[in-house]
Design an enzyme around this catalytic site. Structure first.
Site, PDB file in Angstrom:
ATOM      1  N   ARG A 160       0.965  -1.143  -0.021  1.00 49.56           N
ATOM      2  CA  ARG A 160      -0.110   0.089  -0.088  1.00 49.56           C
ATOM      3  C   ARG A 160       1.078   1.252  -0.083  1.00 49.56           C
ATOM      4  O   ARG A 160       0.531   2.282  -0.655  1.00 49.56           O
ATOM      5  CB  ARG A 160      -0.934   0.007   1.165  1.00 49.56           C
ATOM      6  CG  ARG A 160      -1.983   1.285   1.196  1.00 49.56           C
ATOM      7  CD  ARG A 160      -2.703   1.206   2.481  1.00 49.56           C
ATOM      8  NE  ARG A 160      -3.732   2.318   2.571  1.00 49.56           N
ATOM      9  CZ  ARG A 160      -3.309   3.542   3.125  1.00 49.56           C
ATOM     10  NH1 ARG A 160      -2.119   3.721   3.624  1.00 49.56           N
ATOM     11  NH2 ARG A 160      -4.152   4.678   3.091  1.00 49.56           N
TER      12      ARG A 160
ATOM     13  N   ASP B 253     -13.344   4.310   0.448  1.00 49.36           N
ATOM     14  CA  ASP B 253     -13.911   3.789   1.781  1.00 49.36           C
ATOM     15  C   ASP B 253     -15.022   4.627   2.531  1.00 49.36           C
ATOM     16  O   ASP B 253     -15.829   4.196   3.195  1.00 49.36           O
ATOM     17  CB  ASP B 253     -13.065   3.316   2.564  1.00 49.36           C
ATOM     18  CG  ASP B 253     -12.254   2.108   2.395  1.00 49.36           C
ATOM     19  OD1 ASP B 253     -12.633   1.613   1.439  1.00 49.36           O
ATOM     20  OD2 ASP B 253     -11.403   1.697   3.210  1.00 49.36           O
TER      21      ASP B 253
ATOM     22  N   TYR C  29       0.489 -14.066   0.650  1.00 50.13           N
ATOM     23  CA  TYR C  29       1.033 -13.527  -1.172  1.00 50.13           C
ATOM     24  C   TYR C  29       2.376 -12.621  -1.094  1.00 50.13           C
ATOM     25  O   TYR C  29       2.587 -11.979   0.290  1.00 50.13           O
ATOM     26  CB  TYR C  29       0.292 -12.883  -1.939  1.00 50.13           C
ATOM     27  CG  TYR C  29      -0.403 -11.552  -1.247  1.00 50.13           C
ATOM     28  CD1 TYR C  29       0.088 -10.471  -1.527  1.00 50.13           C
ATOM     29  CD2 TYR C  29      -1.666 -11.765  -0.819  1.00 50.13           C
ATOM     30  CE1 TYR C  29      -0.633  -9.304  -1.081  1.00 50.13           C
ATOM     31  CE2 TYR C  29      -2.464 -10.385  -0.288  1.00 50.13           C
ATOM     32  CZ  TYR C  29      -1.953  -9.287  -0.446  1.00 50.13           C
ATOM     33  OH  TYR C  29      -2.423  -8.394   0.097  1.00 50.13           O
TER      34      TYR C  29
HETATM   35  C1  LIG Z   1      -3.147   3.429   7.603  1.00 52.95           C
HETATM   36  C2  LIG Z   1      -3.769   2.613   6.495  1.00 52.95           C
HETATM   37  C3  LIG Z   1      -3.311   1.391   6.131  1.00 52.95           C
HETATM   38  C4  LIG Z   1      -4.068   0.420   5.527  1.00 52.95           C
HETATM   39  N1  LIG Z   1      -3.349  -0.775   5.181  1.00 52.95           N
HETATM   40  C5  LIG Z   1      -4.182  -1.584   4.264  1.00 52.95           C
HETATM   41  C6  LIG Z   1      -3.489  -2.759   4.091  1.00 52.95           C
HETATM   42  O1  LIG Z   1      -2.364  -3.487   4.562  1.00 52.95           O
HETATM   43  N2  LIG Z   1      -4.204  -3.628   3.302  1.00 52.95           N
HETATM   44  C7  LIG Z   1      -5.468  -3.293   2.630  1.00 52.95           C
HETATM   45  O2  LIG Z   1      -6.029  -4.189   1.945  1.00 52.95           O
HETATM   46  N3  LIG Z   1      -5.813  -2.206   2.987  1.00 52.95           N
HETATM   47  C8  LIG Z   1      -5.345  -1.265   3.715  1.00 52.95           C
HETATM   48  N4  LIG Z   1      -5.949  -0.091   3.946  1.00 52.95           N
HETATM   49  C9  LIG Z   1      -7.079   0.372   3.491  1.00 52.95           C
HETATM   50  C10 LIG Z   1      -7.279   0.794   2.069  1.00 52.95           C
HETATM   51  O3  LIG Z   1      -6.185   1.324   1.572  1.00 52.95           O
HETATM   52  C11 LIG Z   1      -8.356   1.283   1.644  1.00 52.95           C
HETATM   53  O4  LIG Z   1      -9.511   0.358   1.714  1.00 52.95           O
HETATM   54  C12 LIG Z   1      -8.720   1.398   0.181  1.00 52.95           C
HETATM   55  O5  LIG Z   1      -7.512   1.655  -0.506  1.00 52.95           O
HETATM   56  C13 LIG Z   1      -9.527   2.609  -0.352  1.00 52.95           C
HETATM   57  O6  LIG Z   1      -8.725   3.887   0.118  1.00 52.95           O
HETATM   58  P1  LIG Z   1      -9.709   5.069   0.235  1.00 52.95           P
HETATM   59  O7  LIG Z   1      -8.657   5.995  -0.189  1.00 52.95           O
HETATM   60  O8  LIG Z   1     -10.820   5.288   0.137  1.00 52.95           O
HETATM   61  O9  LIG Z   1      -9.169   5.305   1.943  1.00 52.95           O
HETATM   62  P2  LIG Z   1      -8.036   5.163   2.904  1.00 52.95           P
HETATM   63  O10 LIG Z   1      -7.025   4.529   2.413  1.00 52.95           O
HETATM   64  O11 LIG Z   1      -8.578   4.833   4.234  1.00 52.95           O
HETATM   65  O12 LIG Z   1      -7.461   6.764   2.928  1.00 52.95           O
HETATM   66  C14 LIG Z   1      -8.123   7.646   3.728  1.00 52.95           C
HETATM   67  C15 LIG Z   1      -7.168   8.831   3.986  1.00 52.95           C
HETATM   68  O13 LIG Z   1      -7.812   9.953   4.522  1.00 52.95           O
HETATM   69  C16 LIG Z   1      -7.105  10.483   5.561  1.00 52.95           C
HETATM   70  N5  LIG Z   1      -8.106  11.187   6.501  1.00 52.95           N
HETATM   71  C17 LIG Z   1      -8.973  10.490   7.201  1.00 52.95           C
HETATM   72  N6  LIG Z   1      -9.447  11.438   7.737  1.00 52.95           N
HETATM   73  C18 LIG Z   1      -9.318  12.445   7.649  1.00 52.95           C
HETATM   74  C19 LIG Z   1      -9.672  14.006   8.242  1.00 52.95           C
HETATM   75  N7  LIG Z   1     -10.392  13.966   9.082  1.00 52.95           N
HETATM   76  N8  LIG Z   1      -8.785  14.953   7.542  1.00 52.95           N
HETATM   77  C20 LIG Z   1      -7.905  14.620   6.641  1.00 52.95           C
HETATM   78  N9  LIG Z   1      -7.354  13.424   6.140  1.00 52.95           N
HETATM   79  C21 LIG Z   1      -8.150  12.454   6.691  1.00 52.95           C
HETATM   80  C22 LIG Z   1      -6.412   9.352   5.949  1.00 52.95           C
HETATM   81  O14 LIG Z   1      -5.314   9.542   7.133  1.00 52.95           O
HETATM   82  C23 LIG Z   1      -5.933   8.438   5.075  1.00 52.95           C
HETATM   83  O15 LIG Z   1      -4.739   9.123   4.368  1.00 52.95           O
HETATM   84  C24 LIG Z   1      -5.225   0.931   5.096  1.00 52.95           C
HETATM   85  C25 LIG Z   1      -5.826   2.249   5.234  1.00 52.95           C
HETATM   86  C26 LIG Z   1      -5.122   2.937   6.063  1.00 52.95           C
HETATM   87  C27 LIG Z   1      -5.566   4.416   6.385  1.00 52.95           C
END
Ligand SMILES: Cc1cc2nc3c(=O)[nH]c(=O)nc-3n(C[C@H](O)[C@H](O)[C@H](O)COP(=O)(O)OP(=O)(O)OC[C@H]3O[C@@H](n4cnc5c(N)ncnc54)[C@H](O)[C@@H]3O)c2cc1C
Length: 389
Positions: free
Chosen positions: A106, A287, A209
């Site tokens: 990631r 998410d 994996y």
């Molecule tokens: C730290 C972390 C580690 C992860 N590790 C894995 C993993 O190992 N394997 C896996 O399958 N999935 C993992 N995931 C989840 C995966 O990345 C997500 O399910 C998928 O990629 C969808 O991503 P997204 O961008 O919607 O949300 P996310 O990946 O959750 O990203 C959301 C971002 O928004 C930021 N954020 C949240 N609230 C606020 C706020 N109030 N103000 C400013 N910024 C904010 C967070 O810090 C984060 O950087 C992880 C998520 C995170 C946050």
């Protein structure tokens, strides 16, 4: 080119937020990403990037950069827990022409998307915790410092505990699934093949994996449990608990678990897919709109699809409300179907009754021998979808 010059704030520098920021910038928008973390650093572990997500990476011009850091997946192999006997092998080489499947760290994907976004002119501001997003003709974000910023559009890509999701949909009831999962990275000094391996046992299963050109192995191990464990990515556990939970497993499992020296544990919760994905001057993605259980490995892939689709809809129409409605129309049903399928998969690896388990494994093995292509084709509706077409 309806996006040229439009001021857009993206809240969250995860995979969804960064992919959207880059796609919007490539179409001429002025994009600022606000991220609460103080650095884009090495967090998280393995992700599976399936063909539908990889198409977006390609369309963003990042597939060579990702391939250089990722591992190419050859197969998905289901094994019985006792001696690791193979039950079913799905040969990913038989996916239709042009459908690649990668294992990526990631942190590598986040870093390369952030680098590409910066190089394209996106402003990424760290240490910016957003506490409120106020929809409106001129939508506004409020930061934890009390500062406010406005834009033509605010995108909530702020993950599981999204500020904007609550604003648009109210509090969402979440439900503990009765399962928890451990996550660990270990060195691959024992030659883990370039395959997703699923060891299936009563009430638990373990997925492994390789990552980073085969130098690391990613482990995710799920166990059914009555007790509740918090959701999130930052809860550490004692590796001895993981080893104890899987002490009845044979094959390569004891060897893998003996190498674990650091492990995270999180509770698996079901969340409804958001009913409203947009409001006046704002939209949700990733998410924040549709948290999913990990049993189809589609969280990051759906977020990539969302980011691309949102940028495309906004660029296709100068009427922003109409573009946001079109985005929701294109995305909500698909994501709801994937989330439901992942939820439905949760019990499949865990059959506790030995007779039922044996019958199910024999059925799977027979299906794998007689019609392996048919099993792979069951995933066509996920992997064959091309939001960039
Ligand atoms: C730290 C972390 C580690 C992860 N590790 C894995 C993993 O190992 N394997 C896996 O399958 N999935 C993992 N995931 C989840 C995966 O990345 C997500 O399910 C998928 O990629 C969808 O991503 P997204 O961008 O919607 O949300 P996310 O990946 O959750 O990203 C959301 C971002 O928004 C930021 N954020 C949240 N609230 C606020 C706020 N109030 N103000 C400013 N910024 C904010 C967070 O810090 C984060 O950087 C992880 C998520 C995170 C946050």
């Amino acid at each position: 080119m309806a996006l040229a010059g439009r001021q857009i704030i993206v809240v969250g520098a995860g995979i969804g937020g960064l992919a959207a920021a880059l796609a919007l910038r490539q179409r001429g928008a002025e994009v600022t990403v606000l991220e609460q973390a103080e650095a884009i650093r090495e967090v998280g572990a393995g992700l599976q990037i399936s063909p539908n997500g990889l198409r977006v990476i390609e369309a963003l011009g990042q597939s060579a950069a990702l391939s250089a850091r990722a591992s190419k997946a050859r197969a998905v192999v289901l094994r019985d827990h006792r001696a690791g006997r193979e039950v079913l092998r799905l040969d990913l080489g038989k996916l239709p022409e042009g459908q690649g499947y990668l294992f990526a760290h990631r942190a590598d994907l986040v870093e390369l998307l952030a680098d590409a976004a910066r190089a394209a002119g996106v402003q990424i501001r760290l240490n910016q915790k957003v506490t409120q997003i106020t929809p409106g003709m001129v939508p506004e974000v409020t930061l934890a410092t009390g500062d406010r910023r406005s834009a033509d559009l605010v995108i909530g890509a702020d993950g599981l505990h999204s500020v904007l999701r609550g604003e648009l949909n109210g509090a969402a009831p979440e439900k503990f699934t009765g399962q928890v999962a451990w996550r660990a990275l270990i060195p691959n000094d024992f030659g883990h093949p370039p395959e997703v391996t699923v060891h299936m046992g009563p009430g638990r299963h373990l997925v492994s994996y390789p990552l980073r050109n085969g130098t690391l192995v990613n482990i995710v191990a799920a166990e059914e449990r009555k007790g509740w464990t918090p959701e999130g990515w930052a809860h550490e556990d004692d590796p001895a608990n993981l080893r104890a939970a899987f002490s009845g497993f044979g094959g390569s499992v004891p060897q893998m678990l003996s190498r674990v020296d650091k492990v995270g544990l999180w509770g698996l919760f079901r969340h409804p897919v958001a009913r409203r994905w947009f409001g006046e001057g704002c939209a949700l993605l990733g998410d924040a709109a549709h948290p999913t259980l990990p049993f189809l490995a589609q969280g990051a892939n759906m977020a990539l699809e969302d980011g691309w689709t949102l940028a495309r809809c906004l660029d296709a129409s100068a009427d922003q409300p109409q573009a946001l409605a079109r985005y929701q129309q294109l995305r909500r049903d698909r994501c709801a179907r994937i989330v439901a399928a992942a939820t439905g998969n949760a019990w499949k690896y865990h059959l506790s009754n030995p007779l039922i388990r044996r019958a199910a494994h024999l059925g799977l093995a027979a299906a794998g021998r007689i019609a392996p292509d048919r099993i792979l084709r069951q995933f066509d509706w996920i992997y064959g979808h091309d939001v960039t077409a």
